[in-house]
Each structure stands twice: as C-alpha cells, then as structure tokens.
Design a protein around this motif. Structure first.
Motif, PDB file in Angstrom:
ATOM      1  N   TRP A  34       0.834  -1.207   0.000  1.00 24.53           N
ATOM      2  CA  TRP A  34       0.000   0.000   0.000  1.00 24.53           C
ATOM      3  C   TRP A  34       0.867   1.255   0.000  1.00 24.53           C
ATOM      4  O   TRP A  34       0.642   2.188  -0.765  1.00 24.53           O
ATOM      5  CB  TRP A  34      -0.929  -0.001   1.211  1.00 24.53           C
ATOM      6  N   LEU A  35       1.879   1.281   0.836  1.00 27.51           N
ATOM      7  CA  LEU A  35       2.740   2.464   0.935  1.00 27.51           C
ATOM      8  C   LEU A  35       3.567   2.687  -0.317  1.00 27.51           C
ATOM      9  O   LEU A  35       3.895   3.815  -0.665  1.00 27.51           O
ATOM     10  CB  LEU A  35       3.676   2.335   2.146  1.00 27.51           C
ATOM     11  N   THR A  36       3.884   1.632  -1.022  1.00 28.73           N
ATOM     12  CA  THR A  36       4.750   1.723  -2.192  1.00 28.73           C
ATOM     13  C   THR A  36       3.977   1.889  -3.499  1.00 28.73           C
ATOM     14  O   THR A  36       4.363   2.678  -4.349  1.00 28.73           O
ATOM     15  CB  THR A  36       5.624   0.460  -2.292  1.00 28.73           C
ATOM     16  N   LEU A  37       2.899   1.160  -3.676  1.00 24.43           N
ATOM     17  CA  LEU A  37       2.274   1.078  -4.990  1.00 24.43           C
ATOM     18  C   LEU A  37       1.234   2.158  -5.282  1.00 24.43           C
ATOM     19  O   LEU A  37       1.337   2.852  -6.285  1.00 24.43           O
ATOM     20  CB  LEU A  37       1.635  -0.294  -5.174  1.00 24.43           C
ATOM     21  N   ALA A  38       0.231   2.282  -4.458  1.00 23.17           N
ATOM     22  CA  ALA A  38      -0.871   3.179  -4.806  1.00 23.17           C
ATOM     23  C   ALA A  38      -0.506   4.655  -4.701  1.00 23.17           C
ATOM     24  O   ALA A  38      -0.517   5.368  -5.704  1.00 23.17           O
ATOM     25  CB  ALA A  38      -2.105   2.842  -3.986  1.00 23.17           C
ATOM     26  N   PRO A  39      -0.137   5.154  -3.530  1.00 23.77           N
ATOM     27  CA  PRO A  39       0.132   6.593  -3.427  1.00 23.77           C
ATOM     28  C   PRO A  39       1.393   7.038  -4.180  1.00 23.77           C
ATOM     29  O   PRO A  39       1.537   8.208  -4.496  1.00 23.77           O
ATOM     30  CB  PRO A  39       0.308   6.826  -1.926  1.00 23.77           C
ATOM     31  N   CYS A  85      -4.721  -0.307   2.458  1.00 21.47           N
ATOM     32  CA  CYS A  85      -4.283  -1.693   2.274  1.00 21.47           C
ATOM     33  C   CYS A  85      -5.281  -2.529   1.477  1.00 21.47           C
ATOM     34  O   CYS A  85      -5.144  -3.753   1.400  1.00 21.47           O
ATOM     35  CB  CYS A  85      -3.956  -2.365   3.608  1.00 21.47           C
ATOM     36  N   ARG A  86      -6.281  -1.888   0.867  1.00 21.58           N
ATOM     37  CA  ARG A  86      -7.247  -2.627   0.047  1.00 21.58           C
ATOM     38  C   ARG A  86      -7.521  -1.970  -1.299  1.00 21.58           C
ATOM     39  O   ARG A  86      -7.358  -2.593  -2.333  1.00 21.58           O
ATOM     40  CB  ARG A  86      -8.561  -2.807   0.773  1.00 21.58           C
ATOM     41  N   GLU A  87      -7.961  -0.692  -1.290  1.00 22.47           N
ATOM     42  CA  GLU A  87      -8.340  -0.070  -2.565  1.00 22.47           C
ATOM     43  C   GLU A  87      -8.213   1.444  -2.510  1.00 22.47           C
ATOM     44  O   GLU A  87      -8.570   2.079  -1.522  1.00 22.47           O
ATOM     45  CB  GLU A  87      -9.779  -0.439  -2.943  1.00 22.47           C
ATOM     46  N   GLN A 103     -12.652   5.839 -14.304  1.00 26.89           N
ATOM     47  CA  GLN A 103     -12.285   5.492 -12.937  1.00 26.89           C
ATOM     48  C   GLN A 103     -10.992   4.693 -12.987  1.00 26.89           C
ATOM     49  O   GLN A 103     -10.850   3.772 -13.795  1.00 26.89           O
ATOM     50  CB  GLN A 103     -13.373   4.657 -12.266  1.00 26.89           C
ATOM     51  N   HIS A 104     -10.054   5.072 -12.150  1.00 25.88           N
ATOM     52  CA  HIS A 104      -8.758   4.411 -12.058  1.00 25.88           C
ATOM     53  C   HIS A 104      -8.687   3.765 -10.685  1.00 25.88           C
ATOM     54  O   HIS A 104      -9.077   4.380  -9.701  1.00 25.88           O
ATOM     55  CB  HIS A 104      -7.647   5.458 -12.213  1.00 25.88           C
ATOM     56  N   PHE A 105      -8.213   2.533 -10.619  1.00 20.95           N
ATOM     57  CA  PHE A 105      -8.182   1.866  -9.317  1.00 20.95           C
ATOM     58  C   PHE A 105      -6.876   1.118  -9.092  1.00 20.95           C
ATOM     59  O   PHE A 105      -6.199   0.694 -10.021  1.00 20.95           O
ATOM     60  CB  PHE A 105      -9.363   0.905  -9.152  1.00 20.95           C
ATOM     61  N   PHE A 106      -6.544   0.994  -7.820  1.00 24.93           N
ATOM     62  CA  PHE A 106      -5.459   0.164  -7.315  1.00 24.93           C
ATOM     63  C   PHE A 106      -6.102  -0.698  -6.236  1.00 24.93           C
ATOM     64  O   PHE A 106      -6.693  -0.168  -5.302  1.00 24.93           O
ATOM     65  CB  PHE A 106      -4.364   1.008  -6.663  1.00 24.93           C
ATOM     66  N   ARG A 107      -6.018  -2.023  -6.372  1.00 24.06           N
ATOM     67  CA  ARG A 107      -6.588  -2.917  -5.362  1.00 24.06           C
ATOM     68  C   ARG A 107      -5.515  -3.881  -4.877  1.00 24.06           C
ATOM     69  O   ARG A 107      -4.709  -4.374  -5.669  1.00 24.06           O
ATOM     70  CB  ARG A 107      -7.751  -3.717  -5.939  1.00 24.06           C
ATOM     71  N   LEU A 108      -5.546  -4.169  -3.600  1.00 25.00           N
ATOM     72  CA  LEU A 108      -4.600  -5.086  -2.982  1.00 25.00           C
ATOM     73  C   LEU A 108      -5.359  -6.157  -2.208  1.00 25.00           C
ATOM     74  O   LEU A 108      -6.371  -5.863  -1.574  1.00 25.00           O
ATOM     75  CB  LEU A 108      -3.689  -4.336  -2.001  1.00 25.00           C
ATOM     76  N   SER A 109      -4.880  -7.382  -2.280  1.00 29.13           N
ATOM     77  CA  SER A 109      -5.440  -8.447  -1.454  1.00 29.13           C
ATOM     78  C   SER A 109      -4.331  -9.428  -1.104  1.00 29.13           C
ATOM     79  O   SER A 109      -3.393  -9.630  -1.873  1.00 29.13           O
ATOM     80  CB  SER A 109      -6.611  -9.143  -2.148  1.00 29.13           C
ATOM     81  N   GLY A 114       2.313 -13.244  -0.088  1.00 30.79           N
ATOM     82  CA  GLY A 114       2.492 -11.958  -0.749  1.00 30.79           C
ATOM     83  C   GLY A 114       1.195 -11.192  -0.904  1.00 30.79           C
ATOM     84  O   GLY A 114       0.254 -11.372  -0.150  1.00 30.79           O
ATOM     85  N   THR A 115       1.186 -10.349  -1.928  1.00 35.29           N
ATOM     86  CA  THR A 115       0.051  -9.456  -2.164  1.00 35.29           C
ATOM     87  C   THR A 115      -0.330  -9.497  -3.630  1.00 35.29           C
ATOM     88  O   THR A 115       0.530  -9.363  -4.506  1.00 35.29           O
ATOM     89  CB  THR A 115       0.440  -8.014  -1.771  1.00 35.29           C
ATOM     90  N   LEU A 116      -1.619  -9.676  -3.904  1.00 33.79           N
ATOM     91  CA  LEU A 116      -2.123  -9.551  -5.269  1.00 33.79           C
ATOM     92  C   LEU A 116      -2.388  -8.079  -5.509  1.00 33.79           C
ATOM     93  O   LEU A 116      -3.133  -7.443  -4.759  1.00 33.79           O
ATOM     94  CB  LEU A 116      -3.417 -10.350  -5.460  1.00 33.79           C
ATOM     95  N   PHE A 117      -1.776  -7.526  -6.529  1.00 36.21           N
ATOM     96  CA  PHE A 117      -1.929  -6.119  -6.882  1.00 36.21           C
ATOM     97  C   PHE A 117      -2.691  -6.035  -8.192  1.00 36.21           C
ATOM     98  O   PHE A 117      -2.288  -6.614  -9.190  1.00 36.21           O
ATOM     99  CB  PHE A 117      -0.551  -5.468  -7.027  1.00 36.21           C
TER     100      PHE A 117
END
Length: 137
Positions: A34-39, A85-87, A103-109, A114-117
């Motif tokens: 979350w800290l690295t990818l979305a923002p 940590c989710r969307e 609409q642009h989205f970043f989702r994490l699960s 690991g994490t699905l991005f």
C-alpha cells in the motif's frame, strides 16, 4: 478507516465500454505494498508522471499522465474510495459528466506469502468509442 464516497455504489459496475486492468503477485506484505504502490504510482509507472493531494474521499488529486506518443496531461480527479491496504479509486472526466468519464483503481489483497496487486481503469461516456482504445493501449 474505510472511506467510501456517497457518489459510488460499490455493487454497481460501469458498463463495459472500455476497461483495462493488470494484476501481479508481489512478494511483500500488504501494508508495504500500500505504501509503495498506490500513493507512489509515479515512482514505478511511466504513464503516471506525478500524483499529489490528500488521500481522503471527496478530495481532488492532481494527476499528471503522459500517454505514449502524447504530451503530459494534468487533471484533477475526485477520490471515490480510500480503503488503506485494500483499494484506492478515483474518477476523472473530460469536460462534463458522461462525455468521457474514467475510474482508475489500485486494489490489494493478501495471497499466500504476498500481495495480489490489481491496477486498472474503467471508462464510460459518449466519447469512449472514439477515445477508449487510445487510452487502453
């Protein structure tokens, strides 16, 4: 804390005029993702030149993008979902509603160790047929 805009129905799906998404599994904890990818998308995505603003539903971000073979474009999308940590989801539009909305989205699960991005866009509006394929390449 989950923030969801009153302007979006999470059960609604945009009509599939144009959409694009990619996903991958990354081997880091979801909180670090979350800290690295979305923002900080501009750090790893060459299409996104910069993103700034407060991550709060209803706030406007300042996003600069550079589509391949084109000049830098800056727009001010509204944050629709901020669920740490989710969307993270925002909506931008061209001129006025229903002309070219995206609409642009970043989702994490969490998956295994690991994490699905998931990262993508969904478009609707009168000009999607004319502009959609350009944006989705």
């Amino acid at each position: 804390m989950i923030q969801v805009s009153p302007y979006i129905d999470r059960t609604a799906v945009l009509r599939d005029y144009g959409s694009s998404s990619r996903s991958c599994i990354i081997r880091i904890a979801i909180a670090n993702a979350w800290l690295t990818l979305a923002p900080r998308a501009a750090d790893w995505n060459p299409f996104i030149q910069s993103i700034s603003g407060t991550l709060r539903v209803g706030e406007r971000l300042i996003v600069s993008i550079k589509p391949p073979g084109s000049r830098v474009m800056t727009f001010r999308p509204v944050l629709l979902i901020v669920d740490p940590c989710r969307e993270l989801r925002w909506q931008g539009r061209l001129f006025m509603p229903r002309i070219f909305d995206g609409q642009h989205f970043f989702r994490l699960s969490k998956v295994g160790g690991g994490t699905l991005f998931e990262h993508g866009e969904q478009f609707e509006g009168l000009l999607v047929g004319a502009m959609g394929s350009t944006w989705l390449e």
